[in-house]
Design a protein around this motif. Structure first.
Motif, PDB file in Angstrom:
ATOM      1  N   PRO A 199       0.734  -1.097   0.010  1.00 38.88           N
ATOM      2  CA  PRO A 199      -0.035  -0.009   0.000  1.00 38.88           C
ATOM      3  C   PRO A 199       0.767   1.208   0.118  1.00 38.88           C
ATOM      4  CG  PRO A 199      -0.030  -1.040   2.305  1.00 38.88           C
ATOM      5  CD  PRO A 199       0.645  -1.884   1.085  1.00 38.88           C
ATOM      6  N   GLN A 200       0.393   2.051  -0.876  1.00 39.24           N
ATOM      7  CA  GLN A 200       1.090   3.644  -0.821  1.00 39.24           C
ATOM      8  C   GLN A 200       0.860   4.409   0.385  1.00 39.24           C
ATOM      9  OE1 GLN A 200       1.283   5.660  -4.384  1.00 39.24           O
ATOM     10  NE2 GLN A 200       0.906   4.014  -5.755  1.00 39.24           N
ATOM     11  N   ALA A 201      -0.414   3.788   0.694  1.00 35.96           N
ATOM     12  CA  ALA A 201      -1.163   4.434   2.025  1.00 35.96           C
ATOM     13  C   ALA A 201      -2.213   3.601   2.322  1.00 35.96           C
ATOM     14  CB  ALA A 201      -1.331   6.083   1.979  1.00 35.96           C
ATOM     15  N   PRO A 202      -2.899   3.733   3.454  1.00 39.23           N
ATOM     16  CA  PRO A 202      -4.224   2.921   3.671  1.00 39.23           C
ATOM     17  C   PRO A 202      -5.381   3.711   3.352  1.00 39.23           C
ATOM     18  CG  PRO A 202      -2.574   3.081   5.774  1.00 39.23           C
ATOM     19  CD  PRO A 202      -2.312   4.274   4.793  1.00 39.23           C
ATOM     20  N   GLN A 203      -5.062   4.628   2.308  1.00 35.85           N
ATOM     21  CA  GLN A 203      -6.169   5.703   1.989  1.00 35.85           C
ATOM     22  C   GLN A 203      -7.717   4.798   1.798  1.00 35.85           C
ATOM     23  OE1 GLN A 203      -6.281   9.196   1.979  1.00 35.85           O
ATOM     24  NE2 GLN A 203      -8.307   8.772   1.915  1.00 35.85           N
ATOM     25  N   GLN A 204      -7.724   3.983   1.018  1.00 31.97           N
ATOM     26  CA  GLN A 204      -9.047   3.254   0.642  1.00 31.97           C
ATOM     27  C   GLN A 204      -9.600   2.431   1.957  1.00 31.97           C
ATOM     28  OE1 GLN A 204     -10.069   2.045  -3.269  1.00 31.97           O
ATOM     29  NE2 GLN A 204      -8.182   2.473  -3.932  1.00 31.97           N
ATOM     30  N   PHE A 205      -8.739   1.918   2.584  1.00 30.95           N
ATOM     31  CA  PHE A 205      -9.151   1.096   3.831  1.00 30.95           C
ATOM     32  C   PHE A 205      -9.639   1.897   4.833  1.00 30.95           C
ATOM     33  CE2 PHE A 205      -6.051  -2.170   1.836  1.00 30.95           C
ATOM     34  CZ  PHE A 205      -6.810  -3.096   1.570  1.00 30.95           C
ATOM     35  N   LYS A 206      -9.027   3.065   5.041  1.00 26.82           N
ATOM     36  CA  LYS A 206      -9.383   3.752   5.968  1.00 26.82           C
ATOM     37  C   LYS A 206     -10.780   4.277   5.666  1.00 26.82           C
ATOM     38  CE  LYS A 206      -6.850   7.982   5.369  1.00 26.82           C
ATOM     39  NZ  LYS A 206      -6.044   9.044   6.069  1.00 26.82           N
ATOM     40  N   GLN A 207     -11.049   4.785   4.870  1.00 24.98           N
ATOM     41  CA  GLN A 207     -12.516   5.198   4.200  1.00 24.98           C
ATOM     42  C   GLN A 207     -13.416   3.872   4.579  1.00 24.98           C
ATOM     43  OE1 GLN A 207     -10.929   7.806   0.627  1.00 24.98           O
ATOM     44  NE2 GLN A 207     -13.055   8.229   1.225  1.00 24.98           N
ATOM     45  N   LEU A 208     -12.875   2.956   3.987  1.00 28.31           N
ATOM     46  CA  LEU A 208     -13.956   1.700   4.263  1.00 28.31           C
ATOM     47  C   LEU A 208     -14.174   1.676   5.806  1.00 28.31           C
ATOM     48  CD1 LEU A 208     -12.471  -0.484   1.377  1.00 28.31           C
ATOM     49  CD2 LEU A 208     -14.739   0.645   1.362  1.00 28.31           C
ATOM     50  N   ILE A 209     -13.216   1.841   6.481  1.00 29.48           N
ATOM     51  CA  ILE A 209     -13.523   1.658   7.976  1.00 29.48           C
ATOM     52  C   ILE A 209     -14.697   2.609   8.434  1.00 29.48           C
ATOM     53  CG2 ILE A 209     -12.390   1.954  10.209  1.00 29.48           C
ATOM     54  CD1 ILE A 209      -9.746   1.130   9.010  1.00 29.48           C
ATOM     55  N   MET A 210     -14.663   3.814   8.163  1.00 25.16           N
ATOM     56  CA  MET A 210     -15.630   4.946   8.152  1.00 25.16           C
ATOM     57  C   MET A 210     -17.072   4.286   7.691  1.00 25.16           C
ATOM     58  SD  MET A 210     -13.900   7.182  10.152  1.00 25.16           S
ATOM     59  CE  MET A 210     -12.980   5.704  10.535  1.00 25.16           C
ATOM     60  N   VAL A 211     -17.026   3.709   6.665  1.00 25.23           N
ATOM     61  CA  VAL A 211     -18.289   3.288   5.949  1.00 25.23           C
ATOM     62  C   VAL A 211     -18.781   1.894   6.471  1.00 25.23           C
ATOM     63  CG1 VAL A 211     -19.311   2.289   3.872  1.00 25.23           C
ATOM     64  CG2 VAL A 211     -17.573   4.138   3.520  1.00 25.23           C
ATOM     65  N   SER A 212     -17.658   1.317   7.404  1.00 26.34           N
ATOM     66  CA  SER A 212     -18.137   0.101   8.202  1.00 26.34           C
ATOM     67  C   SER A 212     -18.806   0.698   9.450  1.00 26.34           C
ATOM     68  CB  SER A 212     -17.017  -1.058   8.333  1.00 26.34           C
ATOM     69  OG  SER A 212     -16.499  -1.139   7.149  1.00 26.34           O
ATOM     70  N   GLY A 213     -18.795   1.828   9.743  1.00 26.64           N
ATOM     71  CA  GLY A 213     -19.430   2.335  11.059  1.00 26.64           C
ATOM     72  C   GLY A 213     -18.319   2.427  12.106  1.00 26.64           C
ATOM     73  N   PHE A 214     -17.453   2.406  11.967  1.00 29.46           N
ATOM     74  CA  PHE A 214     -16.180   2.901  13.086  1.00 29.46           C
ATOM     75  C   PHE A 214     -16.086   4.309  13.058  1.00 29.46           C
ATOM     76  CE2 PHE A 214     -15.330  -1.671  11.904  1.00 29.46           C
ATOM     77  CZ  PHE A 214     -15.394  -1.961  13.146  1.00 29.46           C
ATOM     78  N   ASP A 215     -15.875   5.030  14.169  1.00 29.23           N
ATOM     79  CA  ASP A 215     -15.865   6.314  13.998  1.00 29.23           C
ATOM     80  C   ASP A 215     -14.714   6.905  14.027  1.00 29.23           C
ATOM     81  OD1 ASP A 215     -18.138   8.344  14.400  1.00 29.23           O
ATOM     82  OD2 ASP A 215     -16.792   9.157  16.005  1.00 29.23           O
ATOM     83  N   ARG A 216     -13.615   6.751  14.765  1.00 29.81           N
ATOM     84  CA  ARG A 216     -12.278   7.471  14.755  1.00 29.81           C
ATOM     85  C   ARG A 216     -11.243   6.063  14.642  1.00 29.81           C
ATOM     86  NH1 ARG A 216     -11.764  12.724  18.394  1.00 29.81           N
ATOM     87  NH2 ARG A 216     -13.479  13.806  17.428  1.00 29.81           N
ATOM     88  N   TYR A 217     -10.474   6.244  13.514  1.00 27.55           N
ATOM     89  CA  TYR A 217      -9.388   5.226  13.218  1.00 27.55           C
ATOM     90  C   TYR A 217      -8.262   6.018  13.316  1.00 27.55           C
ATOM     91  CZ  TYR A 217      -6.167   3.813   9.684  1.00 27.55           C
ATOM     92  OH  TYR A 217      -5.021   3.779   8.685  1.00 27.55           O
ATOM     93  N   PHE A 218      -7.143   5.252  13.747  1.00 25.71           N
ATOM     94  CA  PHE A 218      -5.838   5.729  13.542  1.00 25.71           C
ATOM     95  C   PHE A 218      -4.865   4.345  13.309  1.00 25.71           C
ATOM     96  CE2 PHE A 218      -4.635   5.265  17.833  1.00 25.71           C
ATOM     97  CZ  PHE A 218      -3.426   4.958  18.078  1.00 25.71           C
ATOM     98  N   GLN A 219      -3.483   4.649  12.888  1.00 27.89           N
ATOM     99  CA  GLN A 219      -2.653   3.760  13.072  1.00 27.89           C
ATOM    100  C   GLN A 219      -1.217   4.457  12.758  1.00 27.89           C
ATOM    101  OE1 GLN A 219      -1.950   0.348  10.330  1.00 27.89           O
ATOM    102  NE2 GLN A 219      -3.477   1.083   8.920  1.00 27.89           N
ATOM    103  N   ILE A 220      -0.062   3.649  13.234  1.00 25.91           N
ATOM    104  CA  ILE A 220       1.238   4.187  12.802  1.00 25.91           C
ATOM    105  C   ILE A 220       1.492   3.393  11.354  1.00 25.91           C
ATOM    106  CG2 ILE A 220       3.592   4.520  13.484  1.00 25.91           C
ATOM    107  CD1 ILE A 220       1.565   6.342  15.110  1.00 25.91           C
ATOM    108  N   ALA A 221       1.419   3.941  10.197  1.00 29.25           N
ATOM    109  CA  ALA A 221       1.091   2.972   9.289  1.00 29.25           C
ATOM    110  C   ALA A 221       2.317   3.156   8.286  1.00 29.25           C
ATOM    111  CB  ALA A 221      -0.178   3.645   8.280  1.00 29.25           C
TER     112      ALA A 221
END
Length: 601
Positions: free
Chosen positions: A195-217
């Protein structure tokens, strides 16, 4: 007693005097003081002084030691003789009289010394990175990196963010830099991508109903190296939030970044409330969307001073309605020698020169000097001086033409003036937000409207109004649209980019249509994301500050290599481990790959 140590090399104090102790570590250096041999013994925790005299049973062994041998010593702690204490060391009041030595790991001839901080060629430093990392400055940098990450993680959790891990093996992205590809053994001819960045995954996490995500990616990009960009891989504080506006993101992220800089600034001042600087203003005042605000110089448009003036060069340039003349004030630069030096620098940068006026006192007045002042006349020169607020002993430099073209030179010229005149405040961390990025720009080569920055950001206008836009008839309006995008900048270094995401499929399709992309192209490249957004996506946004760059600034370094454990060189090679490397024919057969190498000249 423990097999290797009763104490670390940084632990002994005056309260330990008289104790029998055991230490293990590296021989930092050996000194011979009139037949008495002193060893500075080093481990991760610090440095202790040990000694052996001819009466010590370990004396002959000490004579055989060399730098960077790993040894164990047994001995008695005693107070250093008066006048020989070392106040700079926590262990500086005491020393160990050696009774016994065991060599745990002898070292051969060193390709570079560990003691001292002299520079060595990059090739040697990276090939022997394990030696480089024993040096005090780098060792401290890496420990600082760990402490910064700990601080960031704690602050993010205090803000209500939850840490998730996203996939490392994923699909290739059609946008951004080149992907690193990983061939699939069980799916011949197909490839994963890092992954160049977790961009699509982190957006999908929001679509999945989680509210605030982070990671040292970890992020992977096959791109060329720069001082502030590592080749191959880097780490970022990746985060995303649901049901937020731009201000909500600022309110959550700014305390984390400010808090980390406050914690590790080591006495330097830190911006307490980040100013918001529109993109267009940043270019006009500083010549960069990554402005170094420690430099007090602000450029100004002085076109009206030169329009129709006696300085024909600028007057002719201003006949172009798109052209402007910008002034770069230079406080304290009011000498012909300095102005000529800046002019020579500009020529070295591929410019025809750098016009200037310098101001000197004469007969109770402050007068402009130099060819520009002579041609434009005393009245306009005085008007210029008043507009810019310059005084005796100052100078002004000029750039002219279309700002979209000359800004790439104006920004470095502002920086050069600031550096040469020592105007840049080195004892500060000046942070700011850059906002209001243009969503679209005119592609002169293809004669079409194109995306300016991030194509997946929401336009900063009402959705219904955006959907009604006619790409053919509303070109000027399109080029005036701002995206809800934002950067954090510190001391001229971009720490991160972020945006409120385009969570509406209809808005996304319209945005890509404006930029000339057919809906089928969008479906083919981003079909998975479109499907997710079409099944109930919340408004969401985020940002991804670069960990490596934050640590680089806090450590006072100018190159990311100095804050990364095992960096690659400028050609994306790992000289220590020998990567990239050739693989065996068997490995290639298992992956159904045949090499088609370029023919050597």
């Amino acid at each position: 007693m423990h097999r290797y140590r009763s104490h670390t090399c940084g632990a002994l104090r005056a309260s330990d005097i008289g104790q029998d102790v055991r230490l293990s570590g590296w021989v930092h250096r050996i000194r011979d003081h009139g037949g008495v041999l002193f060893i500075d013994l080093r481990d991760h925790y610090g440095l202790s002084q040990a000694l052996a005299d001819p009466d010590s049973p370990a004396f002959k062994q000490v004579e055989k030691l060399h730098a960077e041998w790993v040894i164990r010593i047994d001995g008695k702690v005693r107070r250093r003789p008066g006048g020989t204490e070392n106040a700079e060391l926590p262990t500086g009041e005491v020393e160990i009289y050696i009774n016994e030595i065991e060599v745990l790991g002898p070292a051969g001839d060193l390709p570079m010394p560990v003691f001292g901080d002299q520079e060595y060629p990059e090739e040697i430093r990276l090939k022997y990175r394990f030696l480089d990392l024993r040096r005090d400055r780098l060792h401290r940098n890496i420990m600082m990196r760990g402490a910064v990450i700990d601080s960031i993680r704690r602050r993010m959790k205090e803000q209500g963010f939850f840490e998730f891990q996203t996939p490392i093996l994923t699909a290739s992205s059609p946008e951004g830099a080149r992907d690193y590809l990983v061939p699939s053994r069980i799916h011949p001819g197909k490839f994963y991508a890092l992954p160049q960045a977790p961009q699509q995954f982190k957006q999908l996490i929001m679509v999945s109903g989680f509210d605030r995500y982070f990671q040292i990616a970890p992020c992977f990009r096959d791109e060329d190296a720069r001082a502030d960009r590592s080749p191959g891989e880097f780490y970022q504080l990746d985060l995303e939030m649901s049901f937020v506006t731009q201000q909500d993101v600022f309110d959550a992220v700014e305390p984390v970044i400010k808090g980390v800089f406050d914690e590790f600034a080591n006495g330097k001042a830190v911006t307490q409330k980040f100013p918001l600087i529109p993109y267009a203003e940043a270019l006009r005042k500083y010549g960069s969307d990554k402005p170094d605000l420690r430099n007090p110089i602000e450029m100004q448009n002085v076109s009206e001073i030169f329009r129709g003036s006696g300085f024909k060069v600028f007057a002719r340039i201003l006949e172009n309605p798109k052209a402007e003349v910008w002034a770069i004030p230079a406080p304290g630069g009011g000498s012909r020698a300095f102005c000529d030096r800046m002019n020579s620098w500009a020529i070295g940068e591929g410019q025809p020169g750098l016009g200037y006026i310098f101001f000197q006192a004469e007969g109770g007045a402050v007068l402009g000097r130099g060819p520009v002042a002579n041609n434009v006349g005393a009245e306009k020169t005085e008007a210029l001086r008043k507009q810019l607020g310059v005084k005796e002993g100052d100078a002004v430099f000029f750039v002219a033409g279309e700002p979209a073209t000359f800004v790439k030179f104006a920004g470095p010229a502002r920086t050069k003036v600031g550096e040469e005149l020592k105007l840049i405040a080195k004892d500060k961390f000046e942070l700011c937000w850059i906002v209001d990025f243009p969503m679209f720009e005119w592609n002169e080569e293809d004669k079409k409207v194109d995306f300016s920055h991030n194509p997946f950001s929401m336009p900063n206008m009402e959705v219904d109004e955006f959907l009604k836009l006619d790409p053919a008839a509303d070109r000027d309006k399109l080029l005036g649209i701002k995206a809800i995008q934002y950067d954090i900048v510190c001391n001229g270094v971009e720490l991160s980019s972020g945006a409120i995401r385009n969570h509406r499929p209809d808005v996304m399709k319209k945005a890509f249509a404006i930029a000339g992309y057919d809906e089928s192209v969008l479906e083919a490249k981003f079909g998975g994301m479109l499907r997710a957004l079409s099944l109930g996506a919340p408004p969401h946004g985020g940002i991804a500050p670069g960990i490596d760059r934050i640590v680089m600034l806090l450590c006072g370094e100018e190159n990311l290599r100095e804050v990364v454990l095992f960096p690659m060189n400028q050609r994306a090679e790992d000289l220590l481990m020998g990567a990239p490397s050739e693989v065996t024919p068997k490995q290639l057969r298992e992956l159904h790959i045949r090499l088609n190498l370029p023919v050597k000249a």
